[in-house]
Design an enzyme around this catalytic site. Structure first.
Site, mmCIF file in Angstrom:
data_model
loop_
_atom_site.group_PDB
_atom_site.id
_atom_site.type_symbol
_atom_site.label_atom_id
_atom_site.label_comp_id
_atom_site.label_asym_id
_atom_site.label_seq_id
_atom_site.Cartn_x
_atom_site.Cartn_y
_atom_site.Cartn_z
ATOM 1 N N GLY A 12 0.812 -1.214 0.000
ATOM 2 C CA GLY A 12 0.000 0.000 0.000
ATOM 3 C C GLY A 12 0.845 1.263 0.000
ATOM 4 N N GLY A 15 4.006 0.285 2.352
ATOM 5 C CA GLY A 15 4.818 -0.839 1.870
ATOM 6 C C GLY A 15 5.458 -0.557 0.525
ATOM 7 N N ASP A 35 1.099 -8.899 -1.670
ATOM 8 C CA ASP A 35 -0.220 -8.405 -1.269
ATOM 9 C C ASP A 35 -1.261 -9.419 -1.731
ATOM 10 O OD1 ASP A 35 -1.105 -5.139 -0.635
ATOM 11 O OD2 ASP A 35 -2.673 -6.611 -1.070
ATOM 12 N N ASN A 225 1.982 11.167 15.900
ATOM 13 C CA ASN A 225 0.790 11.568 15.148
ATOM 14 C C ASN A 225 -0.170 12.369 16.022
ATOM 15 O OD1 ASN A 225 1.566 10.691 12.692
ATOM 16 N ND2 ASN A 225 0.396 8.796 12.698
ATOM 17 N N GLY A 272 -9.722 21.206 8.146
ATOM 18 C CA GLY A 272 -9.640 20.062 9.059
ATOM 19 C C GLY A 272 -8.646 19.052 8.526
ATOM 20 N N CYS A 277 -4.161 8.328 8.965
ATOM 21 C CA CYS A 277 -3.423 8.076 10.220
ATOM 22 C C CYS A 277 -3.895 8.879 11.430
ATOM 23 C CB CYS A 277 -1.948 8.355 9.997
ATOM 24 S SG CYS A 277 -1.210 7.251 8.796
ATOM 25 N N PHE A 278 -4.037 10.205 11.281
ATOM 26 C CA PHE A 278 -4.225 11.027 12.478
ATOM 27 C C PHE A 278 -5.418 10.580 13.321
ATOM 28 C CE2 PHE A 278 -1.951 15.250 11.187
ATOM 29 C CZ PHE A 278 -0.745 14.570 11.228
HETATM 30 P P1 NAD Z 1 -2.917 0.453 2.651
HETATM 31 O O1 NAD Z 1 -4.321 0.093 2.908
HETATM 32 O O2 NAD Z 1 -2.553 1.425 1.581
HETATM 33 O O3 NAD Z 1 -2.076 -0.887 2.345
HETATM 34 C C1 NAD Z 1 -2.186 -2.067 3.077
HETATM 35 C C2 NAD Z 1 -2.114 -3.253 2.109
HETATM 36 O O4 NAD Z 1 -2.030 -4.462 2.874
HETATM 37 C C3 NAD Z 1 -3.344 -3.408 1.200
HETATM 38 O O5 NAD Z 1 -2.935 -3.369 -0.161
HETATM 39 C C4 NAD Z 1 -3.916 -4.773 1.586
HETATM 40 O O6 NAD Z 1 -4.452 -5.496 0.491
HETATM 41 C C5 NAD Z 1 -2.703 -5.483 2.146
HETATM 42 N N1 NAD Z 1 -3.009 -6.612 3.039
HETATM 43 C C6 NAD Z 1 -3.874 -6.640 4.092
HETATM 44 N N2 NAD Z 1 -3.848 -7.848 4.688
HETATM 45 C C7 NAD Z 1 -2.954 -8.601 4.010
HETATM 46 C C8 NAD Z 1 -2.473 -9.933 4.153
HETATM 47 N N3 NAD Z 1 -2.906 -10.719 5.150
HETATM 48 N N4 NAD Z 1 -1.556 -10.382 3.268
HETATM 49 C C9 NAD Z 1 -1.102 -9.598 2.268
HETATM 50 N N5 NAD Z 1 -1.508 -8.316 2.093
HETATM 51 C C10 NAD Z 1 -2.415 -7.823 2.949
HETATM 52 O O7 NAD Z 1 -2.340 0.954 4.050
HETATM 53 P P2 NAD Z 1 -1.096 1.966 4.295
HETATM 54 O O8 NAD Z 1 -1.541 3.366 4.168
HETATM 55 O O9 NAD Z 1 0.077 1.484 3.503
HETATM 56 O O10 NAD Z 1 -0.817 1.704 5.830
HETATM 57 C C11 NAD Z 1 -0.208 0.523 6.294
HETATM 58 C C12 NAD Z 1 0.205 0.717 7.735
HETATM 59 O O11 NAD Z 1 1.177 1.759 7.827
HETATM 60 C C13 NAD Z 1 -0.932 1.126 8.666
HETATM 61 O O12 NAD Z 1 -0.739 0.501 9.912
HETATM 62 C C14 NAD Z 1 -0.744 2.613 8.809
HETATM 63 O O13 NAD Z 1 -1.235 3.096 10.028
HETATM 64 C C15 NAD Z 1 0.757 2.758 8.752
HETATM 65 N N6 NAD Z 1 1.228 4.057 8.267
HETATM 66 C C16 NAD Z 1 0.626 4.678 7.216
HETATM 67 C C17 NAD Z 1 1.129 5.892 6.749
HETATM 68 C C18 NAD Z 1 0.486 6.595 5.587
HETATM 69 O O14 NAD Z 1 0.842 7.742 5.350
HETATM 70 N N7 NAD Z 1 -0.399 5.984 4.853
HETATM 71 C C19 NAD Z 1 2.249 6.458 7.327
HETATM 72 C C20 NAD Z 1 2.852 5.792 8.394
HETATM 73 C C21 NAD Z 1 2.330 4.599 8.857
HETATM 74 C C1 UDX Z 2 0.856 11.821 8.855
HETATM 75 C C2 UDX Z 2 2.178 12.135 9.564
HETATM 76 O O1 UDX Z 2 2.602 13.464 9.243
HETATM 77 C C3 UDX Z 2 3.243 11.135 9.155
HETATM 78 O O2 UDX Z 2 4.455 11.378 9.857
HETATM 79 C C4 UDX Z 2 2.711 9.752 9.474
HETATM 80 O O3 UDX Z 2 3.683 8.801 9.136
HETATM 81 C C5 UDX Z 2 1.413 9.488 8.759
HETATM 82 O O4 UDX Z 2 0.465 10.495 9.123
HETATM 83 P P1 UDX Z 2 -0.083 12.213 6.405
HETATM 84 O O5 UDX Z 2 -1.390 11.841 6.994
HETATM 85 O O6 UDX Z 2 0.370 11.539 5.165
HETATM 86 O O7 UDX Z 2 1.080 11.977 7.461
HETATM 87 O O8 UDX Z 2 -0.075 13.784 6.096
HETATM 88 P P2 UDX Z 2 0.226 15.106 6.955
HETATM 89 O O9 UDX Z 2 1.138 15.952 6.165
HETATM 90 O O10 UDX Z 2 0.621 14.816 8.335
HETATM 91 O O11 UDX Z 2 -1.199 15.816 6.959
HETATM 92 C C6 UDX Z 2 -2.309 15.277 7.656
HETATM 93 C C7 UDX Z 2 -3.494 16.201 7.522
HETATM 94 O O12 UDX Z 2 -3.299 17.412 8.255
HETATM 95 C C8 UDX Z 2 -3.769 16.626 6.077
HETATM 96 O O13 UDX Z 2 -5.149 16.626 5.839
HETATM 97 C C9 UDX Z 2 -3.207 18.029 6.030
HETATM 98 O O14 UDX Z 2 -3.814 18.804 5.039
HETATM 99 C C10 UDX Z 2 -3.538 18.523 7.426
HETATM 100 N N1 UDX Z 2 -2.662 19.632 7.870
HETATM 101 C C11 UDX Z 2 -1.324 19.436 8.023
HETATM 102 C C12 UDX Z 2 -3.219 20.870 8.142
HETATM 103 O O15 UDX Z 2 -4.437 21.051 8.021
HETATM 104 N N2 UDX Z 2 -2.408 21.883 8.564
HETATM 105 C C13 UDX Z 2 -1.068 21.720 8.726
HETATM 106 O O16 UDX Z 2 -0.396 22.690 9.118
HETATM 107 C C14 UDX Z 2 -0.509 20.450 8.444
#
Ligand code: NAD
Ligand code: UDX
EC number: 1.1.1.22
Length: 466
Positions: A12, A15, A35, A225, A272, A277-278
């Protein structure tokens, strides 16, 4: 120990980019991202780099360099697990939508499934790395499953939370403020930590690689976060105060941000915060705190979410009030649907909730977003379950051209801070709208005084003097 084969479960937003950068920086390591979603894997393997499942500036170049060399995408999860010495778990951990902890706790179903699959498929000892954001003490559960359902093998569990932000994922990965690795303080634990440190040390200076115990690492991710989201809710709370006192939130943010103890980042008032994540991570922290009986701690963090909900609702209410208290049948243009610029991700985007509010008042919404598909927009609205999917399609249209989106519109709501919005021909847009043409800048990125000169009635966050 030197790792030569890595597997990452979950292709995702985390990953995919994370493993692409590891593969680019460590050509001697074979990285396989697996995946269960065939379509996602096909898209990662697709010829057209414009159609990768995750849009991130610069990601196409990294993938082009490493894919087929030492970066592979596959649905054969068991094979990749078997071959790897180190396995990253990077699956989704959304808020639970059912049962105990519904709406608050993290749903660890997918993490548990991964642990069980790793246990069943492994034929030699492995290091398992939690990359997903997990509640504190989840590593214990993962270890318990691996130790009790595996083939008597030894597993070391590390916590290595990801701090990348979407839209800047590649630069965050290439030049991180810090990398955090939590592991056991035992000889085996330290060996596992070192193996992961060595991978990151290929491109990250060692003084930026922090090692802690597993529990501190897990909790640090939720805390980071929570602190970031709290800053956004804090400045958004001040934005409402600015609107009634004739202070200007941008000036207040600049003035307080210049104090080095406060710092200037994350002080942009907005419609907002959104993103995957947040909200999920704070709710998770609230749930954990409550389950330990720490009600004041839980209430404190929950307020960050309440403030955010209020900010989205008051943006929608302001549109309705300014349009003479009725938006019934009126065309309202949404510029932007993604939760922030430079991503195609819409999870928890403020736009979804603002739209829902206006649709309850029977507005006609027309959306333009440079990277989000119509299919995704309808799926986001359908997921809310507020009205039938037929009604969502009846009241919402999605177009590929911003000028068409604004044609014959009563009001424009800017919801994502895409750079291109600033460079539009705003006079042309004004002339094509119904009068009085109203503009609600939910990101404070447009030149408000210039727009006012054109004739727009402009409303922005935390500003009363436009
Ligand atoms: P995502 O939904 O984009 O990706 C997750 C993937 O895992 C999906 O493609 C899904 O099909 C796959 N999956 C689920 N179960 C599975 C299994 N059993 N085997 C194989 N594949 C499987 O999610 P994401 O945004 O990449 O987030 C993943 C994790 O990272 C979450 O815990 C999230 O909180 C954390 N995280 C996300 C961000 C972000 O900015 N998106 C940043 C930091 C941490
Ligand atoms: C967040 C964390 O920043 C990152 O470190 C973590 O790994 C995943 O979650 P992300 O959700 O990708 O990252 O975006 P981020 O830049 O943090 O923004 C989150 C939300 O806050 C967005 O909707 C953004 O528009 C909003 N935001 C951010 C504001 O409204 N004002 C700001 O000053 C900053």
């Amino acid at each position: 120990m030197k790792v030569s084969k890595i597997c990452c479960i979950g292709a995702g937003y985390v990953g995919g980019p994370t493993m692409a950068v590891i593969a680019q920086k460590c050509p001697e390591i074979t990285v396989t991202v697996v995946d269960i979603n065939q379509a996602r894997i096909d898209a990662w393997n697709g010829e057209d780099l414009d159609k990768l499942p995750v849009y991130e500036p610069g990601l196409d170049r990294v993938v082009a360099e490493a894919r087929g060399r030492n970066l592979f995408f596959s649905t054969d999860v068991n094979k990749a697990i078997k071959e790897a010495e180190m396995i990253f778990i990077s699956v989704n951990t959304p808020t639970k939508t059912y049962g105990e902890g519904k709406g608050m706790a993290a749903d660890l179903k997918w993490v548990e499934l991964c642990a069980r699959q790793i246990a069943a498929a492994s034929e030699k000892n492995k290091i398992v790395v939690e990359k997903s954001t997990l509640p504190v003490r989840t590593a214990q559960a993962v270890k318990d499953i691996l130790d009790n359902t595996g083939n008597g093998l030894k597993f070391q569990i590390l916590s290595n939370p990801e701090f990348l932000a979407e839209g800047t994922a590649v630069e965050d990965l290439l030049d991180p403020d810090r990398v955090l690795i939590g592991g056991d303080d035992t000889p085996e634990g330290r060996e596992a930590i070192n193996a992961l440190v060595e991978i990151y040390a290929s491109w990250v200076p060692k003084d930026r690689i922090l090692t802690t115990n597993v529990w501190s690492s897990e909790l640090s991710k939720l805390t980071a976060n929570a602190f970031l989201a709290q800053r956004v809710s804090s400045i958004n709370a001040i934005s409402e105060l600015c609107e009634v006192t004739e202070a200007d939130v941008s000036e207040v943010a600049r003035a307080i941000g210049a104090d080095s103890r406060i710092g200037s980042k994350f002080l942009k008032a907005s419609v907002g915060f959104g993103g995957s994540c947040f909200q999920k991570d704070i709710l998770n922290m609230v749930y954990i705190s409550r389950s330990y009986g720490l009600h004041e701690v839980a209430d404190y963090w929950e307020q960050v979410i309440k403030m955010n909900d209020h900010q989205k609702a008051r943006f929608a209410k302001n549109i309705i009030r300014s349009l003479y208290n009725t938006v019934n049948g009126k065309k309202i243009t949404f510029l932007g649907w993604a939760f922030k610029k430079d991503t195609n991700d819409t999870r928890e985007s403020a736009a979804i909730y603002v739209a829902d509010h206006l649709l309850n008042e029977q507005a006609q919404i027309c959306v333009y977003d440079p990277k989000v598909s119509a299919e995704k927009i309808y799926a986001d609205l359908d997921y809310l379950n507020t009205r039938s999917s037929e009604d969502n399609r009846k009241y919402v249209t999605v177009v590929n051209d911003p000028y068409e989106a604004c044609l014959d519109s009563h009001a424009i709501a800017l919801l994502t801070e895409w750079d291109e919005f600033v460079s539009y021909d705003w006079s042309k847009i004004y002339n094509a709208m119904l009068q009085p043409a109203q503009l609600f800048d939910g990101r404070n990125i447009l030149p408000h005084q210039d727009l006012k000169k054109i004739g727009f009635r402009v409303s922005a966050i935390g500003k009363s003097n436009i």
